[in-house]
Motif scaffolding. Structure first.
Motif, PDB file in Angstrom:
ATOM      1  N   VAL A 152     -15.289 -40.119  -6.140  1.00  0.00           N
ATOM      2  CA  VAL A 152     -16.699 -40.252  -6.298  1.00  0.00           C
ATOM      3  C   VAL A 152     -17.125 -39.548  -4.551  1.00  0.00           C
ATOM      4  N   VAL A 153     -16.484 -40.001  -3.666  1.00  0.00           N
ATOM      5  CA  VAL A 153     -16.831 -39.136  -2.543  1.00  0.00           C
ATOM      6  C   VAL A 153     -16.557 -37.741  -2.504  1.00  0.00           C
ATOM      7  N   THR A 154     -15.836 -37.208  -2.879  1.00  0.00           N
ATOM      8  CA  THR A 154     -15.859 -35.775  -3.179  1.00  0.00           C
ATOM      9  C   THR A 154     -16.815 -35.122  -3.880  1.00  0.00           C
ATOM     10  N   MET A 155     -17.247 -35.722  -5.055  1.00  0.00           N
ATOM     11  CA  MET A 155     -18.254 -35.345  -5.843  1.00  0.00           C
ATOM     12  C   MET A 155     -19.760 -35.381  -5.224  1.00  0.00           C
ATOM     13  N   PRO A 233      -8.319 -16.961  -9.792  1.00  0.00           N
ATOM     14  CA  PRO A 233      -9.454 -16.876 -10.662  1.00  0.00           C
ATOM     15  C   PRO A 233     -10.411 -18.150 -10.529  1.00  0.00           C
ATOM     16  N   MET A 234      -9.927 -19.232 -10.136  1.00  0.00           N
ATOM     17  CA  MET A 234     -10.800 -20.508 -10.010  1.00  0.00           C
ATOM     18  C   MET A 234     -11.774 -20.197  -8.639  1.00  0.00           C
ATOM     19  N   LEU A 235     -11.099 -19.376  -7.694  1.00  0.00           N
ATOM     20  CA  LEU A 235     -11.843 -19.139  -6.684  1.00  0.00           C
ATOM     21  C   LEU A 235     -13.024 -18.103  -6.884  1.00  0.00           C
ATOM     22  N   ARG A 287     -11.560 -37.173 -16.652  1.00  0.00           N
ATOM     23  CA  ARG A 287     -10.851 -37.082 -17.841  1.00  0.00           C
ATOM     24  C   ARG A 287     -10.422 -35.538 -18.217  1.00  0.00           C
ATOM     25  N   LEU A 288     -11.217 -34.885 -18.126  1.00  0.00           N
ATOM     26  CA  LEU A 288     -10.874 -33.482 -18.244  1.00  0.00           C
ATOM     27  C   LEU A 288     -10.009 -32.676 -17.125  1.00  0.00           C
ATOM     28  N   SER A 289      -9.238 -31.626 -17.469  1.00  0.00           N
ATOM     29  CA  SER A 289      -8.493 -31.137 -16.519  1.00  0.00           C
ATOM     30  C   SER A 289      -9.464 -30.375 -15.513  1.00  0.00           C
ATOM     31  N   ALA A 335     -14.617 -29.110  -8.903  1.00  0.00           N
ATOM     32  CA  ALA A 335     -13.340 -29.007  -9.567  1.00  0.00           C
ATOM     33  C   ALA A 335     -12.580 -27.765  -8.703  1.00  0.00           C
ATOM     34  N   VAL A 336     -13.396 -26.773  -8.144  1.00  0.00           N
ATOM     35  CA  VAL A 336     -12.522 -25.584  -7.320  1.00  0.00           C
ATOM     36  C   VAL A 336     -12.050 -26.391  -5.984  1.00  0.00           C
TER      37      VAL A 336
END
Length: 407
Positions: A152-155, A233-235, A287-289, A335-336
Protein backbone atom coordinates in the motif's frame (compact mmCIF):
# COMPACT_ATOMS: atom_id res chain seq x y z
CA UNK A 1 2.09 -16.68 -13.06
CA UNK A 2 5.06 -17.59 -10.93
CA UNK A 3 7.46 -15.02 -9.55
CA UNK A 4 10.84 -14.75 -11.27
CA UNK A 5 13.61 -16.97 -9.92
CA UNK A 6 16.56 -14.83 -10.98
CA UNK A 7 16.52 -12.28 -8.16
CA UNK A 8 19.67 -10.70 -6.82
CA UNK A 9 20.65 -11.92 -3.33
CA UNK A 10 17.89 -11.46 -0.80
CA UNK A 11 18.18 -8.81 1.84
CA UNK A 12 17.11 -10.82 4.84
CA UNK A 13 20.66 -11.58 5.96
CA UNK A 14 21.70 -7.96 5.58
CA UNK A 15 18.64 -6.81 7.51
CA UNK A 16 19.58 -8.94 10.47
CA UNK A 17 23.23 -7.95 10.29
CA UNK A 18 22.71 -4.19 10.15
CA UNK A 19 19.91 -3.82 12.64
CA UNK A 20 17.18 -2.97 10.14
CA UNK A 21 14.66 -4.89 12.27
CA UNK A 22 13.42 -1.50 13.54
CA UNK A 23 10.40 -0.46 11.50
CA UNK A 24 9.16 3.02 10.71
CA UNK A 25 5.75 4.17 11.92
CA UNK A 26 3.68 3.91 8.75
CA UNK A 27 0.95 6.39 9.71
CA UNK A 28 3.49 9.12 10.51
CA UNK A 29 5.85 8.41 7.62
CA UNK A 30 3.44 7.92 4.72
CA UNK A 31 1.89 11.44 4.59
CA UNK A 32 5.32 13.10 4.60
CA UNK A 33 6.60 10.74 1.90
CA UNK A 34 3.51 11.37 -0.23
CA UNK A 35 3.91 15.15 0.03
CA UNK A 36 7.65 14.90 -0.70
CA UNK A 37 6.99 12.75 -3.77
CA UNK A 38 4.32 15.16 -5.01
CA UNK A 39 6.59 18.16 -4.56
CA UNK A 40 9.66 16.53 -6.11
CA UNK A 41 8.06 15.15 -9.26
CA UNK A 42 5.67 18.09 -9.47
CA UNK A 43 8.59 20.36 -10.33
CA UNK A 44 8.59 18.87 -13.81
CA UNK A 45 5.00 19.91 -14.49
CA UNK A 46 4.59 23.24 -12.69
CA UNK A 47 5.83 25.27 -15.71
CA UNK A 48 3.16 23.91 -18.08
CA UNK A 49 0.41 26.35 -16.96
CA UNK A 50 3.04 29.11 -16.86
CA UNK A 51 4.00 28.84 -20.54
CA UNK A 52 2.07 31.93 -21.63
CA UNK A 53 3.45 34.16 -18.87
CA UNK A 54 7.01 32.89 -19.35
CA UNK A 55 6.82 33.33 -23.13
CA UNK A 56 5.56 36.87 -22.72
CA UNK A 57 8.30 37.86 -20.28
CA UNK A 58 11.14 36.19 -22.21
CA UNK A 59 9.78 36.69 -25.77
CA UNK A 60 10.30 32.97 -26.38
CA UNK A 61 8.60 30.48 -28.69
CA UNK A 62 6.64 27.32 -27.92
CA UNK A 63 9.60 25.04 -28.69
CA UNK A 64 11.73 26.81 -26.07
CA UNK A 65 8.98 26.28 -23.50
CA UNK A 66 8.91 22.52 -24.11
CA UNK A 67 12.62 22.46 -23.31
CA UNK A 68 11.82 23.92 -19.89
CA UNK A 69 10.06 20.61 -19.23
CA UNK A 70 12.53 18.32 -20.99
CA UNK A 71 15.54 19.97 -19.32
CA UNK A 72 14.19 19.09 -15.88
CA UNK A 73 13.34 15.54 -16.98
CA UNK A 74 16.86 15.10 -18.36
CA UNK A 75 18.44 16.20 -15.09
CA UNK A 76 15.90 14.25 -13.04
CA UNK A 77 16.71 11.01 -14.82
CA UNK A 78 20.43 11.61 -14.34
CA UNK A 79 19.88 12.32 -10.66
CA UNK A 80 18.39 8.87 -10.12
CA UNK A 81 21.48 7.14 -11.47
CA UNK A 82 23.90 9.48 -9.71
CA UNK A 83 22.31 9.54 -6.27
CA UNK A 84 20.48 6.20 -6.04
CA UNK A 85 23.66 4.17 -5.42
CA UNK A 86 24.90 6.86 -3.02
CA UNK A 87 21.70 6.37 -1.05
CA UNK A 88 22.60 2.69 -0.55
CA UNK A 89 26.13 3.71 0.40
CA UNK A 90 25.62 6.69 2.75
CA UNK A 91 22.09 6.03 4.02
CA UNK A 92 18.63 6.75 2.68
CA UNK A 93 17.78 9.32 5.37
CA UNK A 94 21.00 11.28 4.95
CA UNK A 95 20.76 11.47 1.15
CA UNK A 96 17.05 12.34 1.26
CA UNK A 97 17.43 15.19 3.75
CA UNK A 98 20.44 16.62 1.93
CA UNK A 99 18.62 16.40 -1.40
CA UNK A 100 15.56 18.23 -0.05
CA UNK A 101 17.61 21.11 1.35
CA UNK A 102 19.75 21.54 -1.77
CA UNK A 103 16.60 21.31 -3.91
CA UNK A 104 15.18 24.24 -1.94
CA UNK A 105 18.17 26.40 -2.92
CA UNK A 106 18.23 25.39 -6.60
CA UNK A 107 14.46 25.80 -6.95
CA UNK A 108 14.73 29.30 -5.51
CA UNK A 109 17.41 30.16 -8.08
CA UNK A 110 15.29 28.70 -10.87
CA UNK A 111 12.47 31.05 -9.93
CA UNK A 112 14.85 33.98 -10.35
CA UNK A 113 16.02 33.06 -13.88
CA UNK A 114 16.03 36.09 -16.20
CA UNK A 115 15.97 34.39 -19.64
CA UNK A 116 15.36 31.05 -21.34
CA UNK A 117 18.98 29.75 -21.58
CA UNK A 118 19.58 30.43 -17.89
CA UNK A 119 16.23 28.87 -16.99
CA UNK A 120 17.02 25.73 -19.00
CA UNK A 121 20.43 25.37 -17.32
CA UNK A 122 18.90 25.81 -13.88
CA UNK A 123 16.12 23.36 -14.71
CA UNK A 124 18.73 20.71 -15.54
CA UNK A 125 20.44 21.40 -12.19
CA UNK A 126 17.11 21.39 -10.39
CA UNK A 127 16.17 18.04 -11.92
CA UNK A 128 19.56 16.55 -11.05
CA UNK A 129 19.26 17.50 -7.37
CA UNK A 130 15.58 16.59 -7.05
CA UNK A 131 16.46 13.22 -8.61
CA UNK A 132 18.12 12.24 -5.34
CA UNK A 133 14.75 12.18 -3.57
CA UNK A 134 12.59 9.38 -5.11
CA UNK A 135 15.17 6.54 -5.00
CA UNK A 136 15.91 7.24 -1.34
CA UNK A 137 12.20 7.26 -0.50
CA UNK A 138 11.48 4.00 -2.34
CA UNK A 139 14.52 2.23 -0.87
CA UNK A 140 13.51 3.36 2.63
CA UNK A 141 10.01 1.98 2.04
CA UNK A 142 11.48 -1.35 0.91
CA UNK A 143 13.66 -1.72 4.01
CA UNK A 144 12.07 0.15 6.92
CA UNK A 145 8.29 -0.06 6.41
CA UNK A 146 6.40 -3.03 7.85
CA UNK A 147 6.19 -5.77 5.19
CA UNK A 148 2.41 -5.96 5.65
CA UNK A 149 2.10 -2.26 4.79
CA UNK A 150 4.66 -2.18 2.01
CA UNK A 151 2.38 -2.79 -1.00
CA UNK A 152 0.00 0.00 0.00
CA UNK A 153 2.83 2.42 0.84
CA UNK A 154 4.63 1.62 -2.43
CA UNK A 155 1.45 2.18 -4.43
CA UNK A 156 0.69 5.40 -2.51
CA UNK A 157 4.14 6.89 -3.14
CA UNK A 158 4.28 5.68 -6.76
CA UNK A 159 0.81 7.13 -7.32
CA UNK A 160 2.05 10.41 -5.85
CA UNK A 161 4.76 10.57 -8.50
CA UNK A 162 2.02 10.12 -11.08
CA UNK A 163 -0.50 12.40 -9.36
CA UNK A 164 2.09 15.18 -9.45
CA UNK A 165 1.40 15.36 -13.19
CA UNK A 166 -2.02 16.81 -12.44
CA UNK A 167 -1.77 18.26 -8.94
CA UNK A 168 1.31 20.34 -9.77
CA UNK A 169 -0.46 21.85 -12.78
CA UNK A 170 -3.57 22.65 -10.75
CA UNK A 171 -1.56 24.32 -7.98
CA UNK A 172 0.60 26.17 -10.50
CA UNK A 173 -2.39 27.41 -12.47
CA UNK A 174 -4.17 28.55 -9.28
CA UNK A 175 -1.15 30.39 -7.90
CA UNK A 176 -0.34 32.03 -11.23
CA UNK A 177 -3.90 33.34 -11.49
CA UNK A 178 -3.32 35.49 -8.39
CA UNK A 179 0.45 36.04 -8.26
CA UNK A 180 3.43 36.42 -10.65
CA UNK A 181 4.54 33.11 -12.18
CA UNK A 182 7.82 33.15 -10.26
CA UNK A 183 5.84 32.70 -7.04
CA UNK A 184 5.30 29.04 -7.98
CA UNK A 185 9.04 28.33 -7.80
CA UNK A 186 9.62 30.45 -4.71
CA UNK A 187 6.79 28.68 -2.89
CA UNK A 188 8.18 25.29 -3.93
CA UNK A 189 11.56 26.23 -2.46
CA UNK A 190 9.93 27.00 0.90
CA UNK A 191 8.06 23.68 0.82
CA UNK A 192 11.26 21.73 0.11
CA UNK A 193 12.87 23.22 3.22
CA UNK A 194 9.79 22.63 5.38
CA UNK A 195 9.44 19.01 4.29
CA UNK A 196 13.14 18.38 4.96
CA UNK A 197 12.51 19.14 8.63
CA UNK A 198 9.37 16.97 8.62
CA UNK A 199 11.32 14.05 7.13
CA UNK A 200 14.03 14.47 9.74
CA UNK A 201 11.37 14.06 12.43
CA UNK A 202 9.64 10.94 11.07
CA UNK A 203 12.49 8.89 9.55
CA UNK A 204 14.57 6.40 11.51
CA UNK A 205 18.32 6.90 11.72
CA UNK A 206 20.35 5.21 9.00
CA UNK A 207 21.75 1.78 9.79
CA UNK A 208 25.44 1.05 9.14
CA UNK A 209 26.17 1.02 5.39
CA UNK A 210 28.95 0.05 3.04
CA UNK A 211 30.57 3.49 3.12
CA UNK A 212 33.96 1.94 3.85
CA UNK A 213 33.96 0.21 0.45
CA UNK A 214 35.34 1.90 -2.71
CA UNK A 215 32.92 4.28 -4.40
CA UNK A 216 32.88 2.18 -7.54
CA UNK A 217 31.26 -0.59 -5.49
CA UNK A 218 28.14 1.57 -5.10
CA UNK A 219 27.75 1.97 -8.86
CA UNK A 220 28.64 -1.61 -9.76
CA UNK A 221 25.02 -2.59 -9.13
CA UNK A 222 23.76 -0.55 -12.08
CA UNK A 223 25.39 -2.58 -14.89
CA UNK A 224 24.42 -5.74 -13.00
CA UNK A 225 20.78 -4.64 -13.00
CA UNK A 226 20.97 -3.79 -16.69
CA UNK A 227 22.09 -7.35 -17.37
CA UNK A 228 18.78 -8.73 -16.05
CA UNK A 229 17.30 -9.24 -19.49
CA UNK A 230 13.64 -9.86 -18.51
CA UNK A 231 13.61 -6.53 -16.66
CA UNK A 232 14.73 -4.42 -19.62
CA UNK A 233 11.47 -4.60 -21.64
CA UNK A 234 9.56 -3.61 -18.50
CA UNK A 235 11.81 -0.58 -18.09
CA UNK A 236 11.22 0.38 -21.72
CA UNK A 237 7.45 -0.01 -21.28
CA UNK A 238 7.64 2.26 -18.24
CA UNK A 239 9.56 4.84 -20.28
CA UNK A 240 6.93 4.87 -23.00
CA UNK A 241 4.13 5.23 -20.46
CA UNK A 242 5.78 8.32 -18.97
CA UNK A 243 6.31 9.78 -22.46
CA UNK A 244 2.56 9.46 -22.99
CA UNK A 245 1.72 11.00 -19.61
CA UNK A 246 3.86 14.09 -20.15
CA UNK A 247 3.12 14.27 -23.86
CA UNK A 248 -0.65 14.38 -23.55
CA UNK A 249 -0.78 17.29 -21.08
CA UNK A 250 1.94 19.22 -22.91
CA UNK A 251 0.17 18.59 -26.20
CA UNK A 252 -3.17 19.83 -24.89
CA UNK A 253 -1.48 23.08 -23.86
CA UNK A 254 0.31 23.45 -27.23
CA UNK A 255 -2.67 22.61 -29.44
CA UNK A 256 -4.94 25.10 -27.68
CA UNK A 257 -7.60 22.40 -27.71
CA UNK A 258 -9.04 23.66 -24.43
CA UNK A 259 -9.60 27.39 -23.99
CA UNK A 260 -9.94 29.28 -20.73
CA UNK A 261 -8.46 28.65 -17.31
CA UNK A 262 -11.64 27.10 -15.87
CA UNK A 263 -11.81 24.46 -18.62
CA UNK A 264 -8.14 23.65 -18.20
CA UNK A 265 -8.63 23.32 -14.45
CA UNK A 266 -11.57 20.95 -15.01
CA UNK A 267 -9.53 18.86 -17.41
CA UNK A 268 -6.61 18.58 -15.01
CA UNK A 269 -8.71 17.93 -11.92
CA UNK A 270 -10.78 15.21 -13.60
CA UNK A 271 -8.06 12.62 -13.05
CA UNK A 272 -7.72 13.26 -9.30
CA UNK A 273 -10.43 10.79 -8.17
CA UNK A 274 -8.68 8.02 -10.10
CA UNK A 275 -5.35 8.86 -8.51
CA UNK A 276 -6.90 8.79 -5.04
CA UNK A 277 -8.44 5.39 -5.81
CA UNK A 278 -5.24 3.77 -7.11
CA UNK A 279 -3.69 2.99 -3.68
CA UNK A 280 -6.96 1.31 -2.69
CA UNK A 281 -6.51 -1.03 -5.66
CA UNK A 282 -3.04 -2.15 -4.53
CA UNK A 283 -4.30 -5.34 -2.84
CA UNK A 284 -6.62 -6.50 -5.68
CA UNK A 285 -3.93 -5.73 -8.26
CA UNK A 286 -1.37 -7.73 -6.28
CA UNK A 287 -3.28 -10.88 -7.26
CA UNK A 288 -1.96 -10.34 -10.79
CA UNK A 289 1.66 -10.90 -11.73
CA UNK A 290 3.73 -7.76 -12.21
CA UNK A 291 3.74 -8.38 -15.96
CA UNK A 292 -0.03 -8.79 -15.79
CA UNK A 293 -0.41 -5.45 -14.02
CA UNK A 294 1.68 -3.73 -16.70
CA UNK A 295 -0.33 -5.31 -19.51
CA UNK A 296 -3.62 -4.32 -17.89
CA UNK A 297 -2.46 -0.74 -17.46
CA UNK A 298 -1.17 -0.44 -21.02
CA UNK A 299 -4.36 -1.81 -22.56
CA UNK A 300 -6.54 0.59 -20.53
CA UNK A 301 -4.35 3.60 -21.37
CA UNK A 302 -4.11 2.70 -25.08
CA UNK A 303 -7.87 2.29 -25.34
CA UNK A 304 -8.38 5.74 -23.81
CA UNK A 305 -6.00 7.33 -26.33
CA UNK A 306 -7.62 5.61 -29.30
CA UNK A 307 -11.08 6.83 -28.26
CA UNK A 308 -9.62 10.32 -27.72
CA UNK A 309 -8.65 10.48 -31.39
CA UNK A 310 -12.39 10.53 -32.24
CA UNK A 311 -13.95 12.26 -29.22
CA UNK A 312 -11.15 14.47 -27.90
CA UNK A 313 -12.83 17.69 -29.00
CA UNK A 314 -15.54 17.34 -26.33
CA UNK A 315 -14.36 18.62 -22.95
CA UNK A 316 -16.48 16.28 -20.82
CA UNK A 317 -15.46 13.21 -22.83
CA UNK A 318 -11.81 14.23 -22.88
CA UNK A 319 -11.84 14.73 -19.10
CA UNK A 320 -13.13 11.18 -18.60
CA UNK A 321 -10.66 9.74 -21.11
CA UNK A 322 -7.71 11.44 -19.42
CA UNK A 323 -8.87 10.02 -16.08
CA UNK A 324 -8.97 6.53 -17.64
CA UNK A 325 -5.54 7.12 -19.18
CA UNK A 326 -4.11 8.11 -15.81
CA UNK A 327 -5.67 5.04 -14.21
CA UNK A 328 -3.98 2.79 -16.72
CA UNK A 329 -0.60 4.49 -16.49
CA UNK A 330 -0.88 4.52 -12.70
CA UNK A 331 -0.98 0.74 -12.74
CA UNK A 332 2.22 0.46 -14.78
CA UNK A 333 4.67 2.54 -12.73
CA UNK A 334 4.28 0.73 -9.36
CA UNK A 335 4.62 -2.67 -11.06
CA UNK A 336 7.86 -1.64 -12.75
CA UNK A 337 9.22 -0.17 -9.49
CA UNK A 338 8.35 -3.30 -7.52
CA UNK A 339 10.00 -5.50 -10.15
CA UNK A 340 13.19 -3.46 -10.06
CA UNK A 341 13.21 -3.53 -6.27
CA UNK A 342 12.88 -7.31 -6.20
CA UNK A 343 15.59 -7.83 -8.76
CA UNK A 344 17.92 -5.36 -7.04
CA UNK A 345 18.35 -7.36 -3.85
CA UNK A 346 20.67 -5.46 -1.51
CA UNK A 347 20.99 -2.64 -4.04
CA UNK A 348 17.35 -1.64 -3.97
CA UNK A 349 18.01 2.09 -4.29
CA UNK A 350 20.25 1.50 -7.30
CA UNK A 351 17.62 -0.74 -8.91
CA UNK A 352 14.88 1.79 -8.21
CA UNK A 353 17.12 4.47 -9.67
CA UNK A 354 17.46 2.54 -12.92
CA UNK A 355 13.69 2.09 -13.13
CA UNK A 356 12.96 5.74 -12.46
CA UNK A 357 15.74 6.75 -14.84
CA UNK A 358 13.89 4.86 -17.56
CA UNK A 359 10.64 6.63 -16.63
CA UNK A 360 12.11 10.08 -16.99
CA UNK A 361 14.05 9.31 -20.13
CA UNK A 362 10.55 8.74 -21.45
CA UNK A 363 9.35 11.94 -19.77
CA UNK A 364 12.14 13.84 -21.53
CA UNK A 365 10.83 12.59 -24.86
CA UNK A 366 7.18 13.38 -24.05
CA UNK A 367 7.28 17.15 -24.71
CA UNK A 368 9.41 16.60 -27.82
CA UNK A 369 6.82 14.17 -29.22
CA UNK A 370 4.05 16.61 -28.30
CA UNK A 371 5.85 19.51 -29.96
CA UNK A 372 6.20 17.51 -33.19
CA UNK A 373 2.62 16.17 -33.26
CA UNK A 374 0.63 19.10 -31.81
CA UNK A 375 0.86 21.36 -34.92
CA UNK A 376 -1.08 18.68 -36.84
CA UNK A 377 -3.95 18.68 -34.36
CA UNK A 378 -4.98 16.77 -31.26
CA UNK A 379 -6.12 13.72 -33.21
CA UNK A 380 -2.62 13.18 -34.62
CA UNK A 381 -1.16 13.66 -31.14
CA UNK A 382 -3.56 11.09 -29.66
CA UNK A 383 -2.80 8.51 -32.40
CA UNK A 384 0.93 9.03 -31.85
CA UNK A 385 0.62 8.45 -28.11
CA UNK A 386 -1.61 5.42 -28.69
CA UNK A 387 1.09 3.89 -30.90
CA UNK A 388 3.65 4.42 -28.13
CA UNK A 389 1.39 2.46 -25.81
CA UNK A 390 1.02 -0.34 -28.34
CA UNK A 391 4.82 -0.53 -28.43
CA UNK A 392 4.79 -0.76 -24.61
CA UNK A 393 2.38 -3.69 -24.82
CA UNK A 394 4.65 -5.50 -27.29
CA UNK A 395 7.62 -4.94 -25.00
CA UNK A 396 5.70 -6.42 -22.08
CA UNK A 397 5.05 -9.59 -24.10
CA UNK A 398 8.77 -9.73 -24.89
CA UNK A 399 9.55 -9.47 -21.17
CA UNK A 400 7.24 -12.40 -20.42
CA UNK A 401 8.96 -14.56 -23.04
CA UNK A 402 12.42 -13.64 -21.74
CA UNK A 403 11.39 -14.48 -18.19
CA UNK A 404 10.08 -17.87 -19.20
CA UNK A 405 13.34 -18.53 -21.00
CA UNK A 406 15.41 -18.20 -17.80
CA UNK A 407 13.10 -19.93 -15.33
Amino acid sequence: MASPTFHAPATTVRVAATGLSARAHTARTLPVFVLSALLATGQMYTPIPLFSAMRAEWSAGSAAMTWIISAFAFGYAGGFVLFGPLSDRFGHRRVLLTGMLVAAVVTLLTGLAFDVPVAIGLRIAQGLVVGSIPPAIMAYVATRIEPAHRAVVTMSVATSFLAATVIAQIVSQTVAAAFPWRTVFLGSAVLFAALAFALRAVMLDDAPTGADKPLRHSYAAIPAILRIRPLLPMLAAGALSMAVMVGVYTGIELTGLVKGSSELLTLRAGALPVMVALPLLAVPLSRLSLHGQIMLGVVIAAAAMVVATFEGAHLAVLTVLLAVLVGGLGTIAPAVLQSAGRFGGESRAAATSVAMFSFYVGATAGPIVASAAAPHGFSVLAWTLALLLVAALVLTFVGIRLRRGVE
